[in-house]
Design an enzyme around this catalytic site. Structure first.
Site, PDB file in Angstrom:
ATOM      1  N   ASP A  62      42.693  41.248  37.458  1.00  8.86           N
ATOM      2  CA  ASP A  62      41.809  40.960  38.583  1.00  8.86           C
ATOM      3  C   ASP A  62      42.082  41.894  39.761  1.00  8.86           C
ATOM      4  OD1 ASP A  62      39.828  39.571  39.927  1.00  8.86           O
ATOM      5  OD2 ASP A  62      41.201  38.070  40.721  1.00  8.86           O
ATOM      6  N   ARG A  66      37.867  44.700  44.570  1.00  6.21           N
ATOM      7  CA  ARG A  66      38.474  44.773  45.909  1.00  6.21           C
ATOM      8  C   ARG A  66      39.200  46.095  46.111  1.00  6.21           C
ATOM      9  NH1 ARG A  66      41.574  39.317  45.583  1.00  6.21           N
ATOM     10  NH2 ARG A  66      40.720  39.413  43.474  1.00  6.21           N
ATOM     11  N   HIS A  79      37.097  49.549  38.031  1.00  2.43           N
ATOM     12  CA  HIS A  79      37.288  49.309  36.598  1.00  2.43           C
ATOM     13  C   HIS A  79      37.879  50.539  35.918  1.00  2.43           C
ATOM     14  CE1 HIS A  79      35.278  45.523  37.013  1.00  2.43           C
ATOM     15  NE2 HIS A  79      34.097  46.056  37.298  1.00  2.43           N
ATOM     16  N   SER A 107      34.439  38.504  30.293  1.00  4.09           N
ATOM     17  CA  SER A 107      34.286  37.085  29.997  1.00  4.09           C
ATOM     18  C   SER A 107      32.831  36.721  29.711  1.00  4.09           C
ATOM     19  CB  SER A 107      34.792  36.236  31.177  1.00  4.09           C
ATOM     20  OG  SER A 107      33.851  36.233  32.230  1.00  4.09           O
ATOM     21  N   ASN A 110      30.856  36.893  32.805  1.00  2.30           N
ATOM     22  CA  ASN A 110      30.597  38.186  33.447  1.00  2.30           C
ATOM     23  C   ASN A 110      29.169  38.684  33.253  1.00  2.30           C
ATOM     24  OD1 ASN A 110      33.948  39.542  32.853  1.00  2.30           O
ATOM     25  ND2 ASN A 110      33.139  38.409  34.599  1.00  2.30           N
ATOM     26  N   ARG A 230      48.375  36.773  36.528  1.00  4.22           N
ATOM     27  CA  ARG A 230      47.117  37.196  37.145  1.00  4.22           C
ATOM     28  C   ARG A 230      47.432  38.085  38.335  1.00  4.22           C
ATOM     29  NH1 ARG A 230      41.534  34.165  37.666  1.00  4.22           N
ATOM     30  NH2 ARG A 230      40.401  35.706  38.898  1.00  4.22           N
ATOM     31  N   GLU A 249      53.833  29.333  31.380  1.00  3.36           N
ATOM     32  CA  GLU A 249      54.321  29.478  32.749  1.00  3.36           C
ATOM     33  C   GLU A 249      53.360  30.411  33.483  1.00  3.36           C
ATOM     34  OE1 GLU A 249      56.918  27.907  34.136  1.00  3.36           O
ATOM     35  OE2 GLU A 249      57.271  26.845  32.240  1.00  3.36           O
TER      36      GLU A 249
END
Length: 297
Positions: A62, A66, A79, A107, A110, A230, A249
């Site tokens: 992710d 940004r 990307h 996904s 998307n 992430r 986790e």
């Protein structure tokens, strides 16, 4: 996957010529696997006990948009920049001993993005697999595609299936490349397959259990996730590997994906190694025996 080829060995770039047969060739039945290049910074693999290294790491890549926005660039450039990050993370996973990495590339949600971005991502995912498959294969990476066929470009499916077939006997690390993937969609597809088997009399409804569901997932040979990572600071799973994340986790890092590399993966693994994984169990708290307590005179 069933291994059909000869055994494999990993050799460092310095020692690639050692152990070869006549004429400088690898011995028959043996594939020489190239070790990952070291990180440009000279960073070394942290000393994490082997039994504390996660077997399966799932990654939500992710922050591409940004990253590009901060630089006044279109989202697509973010990307593009993320491709090198994924390759470096795979190399870091090999170095530290991770056996499975699942990467969320596109996904089922998307498709709601702008048509231009969707077209770019379709072509880009196809190009990444085509461009990187030789390098990944040389390092002993087994590529597995997980996702739905409907709506996915045929050229993308062709590249994914070719890479999957070509690398099926590799066993250094498995890259589960999730394209047109959704965790809920995967479970729904598994339910649909089980329902068909029930209708055909192959499965009795009262015999269906968690193992039945697991066997009908897209890649049933890939174990459940140990560590979920992430990038970009967002703290949600975004419908990724919903079934497989049951006891994972979670580590959320602020680094935007294009700036991510193997050092961030290692940092997440070090945090993981400090966790106490109990799987719902617990050790009783020590309670002093009342008979052994000091009694005031």
């Amino acid at each position: 996957m069933v291994r059909r080829g000869g055994r494999m060995r990993v050799m460092s770039p310095i020692g690639r010529r050692r152990g070869r047969g006549v004429g400088g060739q690898a011995p028959r039945g043996e594939k020489v696997v190239v070790a990952p290049d070291p990180h440009p910074s000279g960073a070394r693999v942290p000393e994490v006990p082997r039994d504390l290294v996660p077997r399966h790491v799932a990654i939500v890549m992710d922050g591409n948009g940004r990253w590009a926005k901060q630089r006044g660039l279109p989202r697509t450039e973010g990307h593009r920049a993320g491709e090198a990050a994924l390759l470096d993370v795979i190399k870091g996973g090999i170095e530290i001993g991770v056996k499975y990495i699942s990467a969320y590339a596109f996904s089922t949600e998307n498709w709601s993005r702008s048509p231009d971005e969707v077209r770019f991502l379709m072509g880009f995912n196809r190009e990444v697999i085509h461009r990187r498959r030789d390098e990944l294969d040389a390092m002993g990476v087994r590529i597995v595609w997980s996702g739905r066929r409907p709506r996915l470009w045929k050229t993308v499916i062709d590249e994914l299936e070719y890479a999957q077939e070509r690398t099926r006997d590799n066993d250094t690390i498995t890259l589960q490349f999730c394209v047109n993937y959704g965790g809920r969609a995967e479970i729904a597809d598994a339910m649909r397959a089980i329902a068909r088997e029930v209708a055909e009399g192959k499965v009795k409804p009262d015999r269906i259990n968690e193992s039945t569901v697991a066997r009908h997932l897209y890649a049933p040979d890939i174990p459940e996730v140990d560590l979920f990572v992430r990038s970009s600071g967002e703290q949600r799973t975004s419908n990724f590997l919903v079934w497989q994340l049951a006891y994972a986790e979670m580590v959320f890092l602020d680094t935007l994906w294009p700036d991510f590399d193997r050092r961030d993966l290692w940092r997440a693994i070090e945090l993981y190694a400090q966790r106490d994984r109990r799987y719902g169990g617990a050790v009783p708290n020590p309670v002093p025996d009342p008979r052994e307590r000091d009694v005031a005179p």
